[in-house]
Design an enzyme around this catalytic site. Sequence first.
Site, PDB file in Angstrom:
ATOM      1  N   ASN A  84       0.801  -1.227   0.000  1.00  0.00           N
ATOM      2  CA  ASN A  84       0.000   0.000   0.000  1.00  0.00           C
ATOM      3  C   ASN A  84       0.832   1.275   0.000  1.00  0.00           C
ATOM      4  O   ASN A  84       0.327   2.346  -0.315  1.00  0.00           O
ATOM      5  CB  ASN A  84      -0.959   0.003   1.198  1.00  0.00           C
ATOM      6  CG  ASN A  84      -0.266  -0.326   2.494  1.00  0.00           C
ATOM      7  OD1 ASN A  84       0.302  -1.404   2.654  1.00  0.00           O
ATOM      8  ND2 ASN A  84      -0.273   0.607   3.413  1.00  0.00           N
ATOM      9  N   CYS A 117      -3.758   5.336   7.565  1.00  0.00           N
ATOM     10  CA  CYS A 117      -4.087   4.824   8.892  1.00  0.00           C
ATOM     11  C   CYS A 117      -2.849   4.638   9.750  1.00  0.00           C
ATOM     12  O   CYS A 117      -2.948   4.281  10.898  1.00  0.00           O
ATOM     13  CB  CYS A 117      -4.865   3.515   8.786  1.00  0.00           C
ATOM     14  SG  CYS A 117      -4.020   2.293   7.816  1.00  0.00           S
TER      15      CYS A 117
END
Length: 366
Positions: A147, A312
């Site tokens: 990611n 996050c």
Amino acid sequence: MIYFDNASTTKPCEKSVRYLNEYLTDKFFNASSIYKQGIDNKTAITNCKKLIAKTLGVEFKDNVIFTGSATEANNLAILGSVRKNFKKLIFSAGEHPSVYNTALDLQNKGYNVEFVNLNKNGSVDIADFKNKLTPDTSFISIMHVNNETGAINNLTELISIKNRICPNAIFHSDGVQAFGKLKFTLNRDIDLYSISAHKIHGPKGVGALYVKNKAKLNPIVFGGGQEYNLRSGTENVAGIMGFTGAIEEINYNNSVESIKSYIIENLNPNFKVNGEETSPYILSLSYKGINGETLVHMLENEDILISRGSACSGSKVGNRILTAMGLDKDSVVGSIRLSFSRYNTLGEAKIVTQKLNDFSTKLSNL
Ligand code: PLP
């Protein structure tokens, strides 16, 4: 606004929102109820599972479990597989925190956990993977697409190595940044595969875990026995239907590849691309001598949203992944991430490239 932060989340597509609304309002019924409305909702959920299996290219055998996020799906895959007698567990150094921190927790609890190094491309170092695997390895978790960098792991190659050294080990992969983005058929020897709705224009708070053999998995959430007793909790019918809408709209023929190439070709050469042969949806860049965070905020002032790393996890985890790839400290500090979706255009890419060139020159002259 130009939104180039699609690896952190995506805008729900029109169909996803339509289904979500329909099942939040008119069709709000509990999918476990035994009257028609409940049964219809259960069927709608099962149809979404079939769609997921079809998209993965696997046979549907009641083997898709919905969860409240991919974070939960990853936790279920790992903690639901682990047994007291597990000898060795292997993870990659590039895993998302939902896998990495679960691995660290197991290590703290006394399990033999090892992390496989990344190579400079950002993918798993195959030689190190081979070295760390032993016949007594019980569990392996290697993500499909990273990611932070978009680095792609060749799951088929990893599986064939695993099959030679430790054929009985359970193999899990976090597929959040691959599902619905890269076109692939899931290798049939993969035991567990996690996905998330909000990365493909679906709603937040819906994840799923494909499970090849449910008998090998234990629940980590106990309650009313939903999801084949493997994930209790009233089914999030609306969210799952939002996921259905997103999957029905998957379109692999889009402009992300040309957007990414345009940016790379037209950027100030002081920008270095982190990783090689990465996903067309993610572009990680480093510019030594400037601060990536400052650049993010300068672009924000122009209504252009990009990221410093994964949303996050903040910049610390960006450090972990980029550092594991061998980047020096200055390159890590000067790193940013652009991530694309089918809604982005080449026109947007031109504007962002121009701004990146202008602002980075300004910053480097300070
Ligand atoms: N795995 C990867 C690779 C991700 O990029 C993300 C999201 O950032 C997750 C897991 C967690 O997904 P979710 O937001 O559904 O918990």
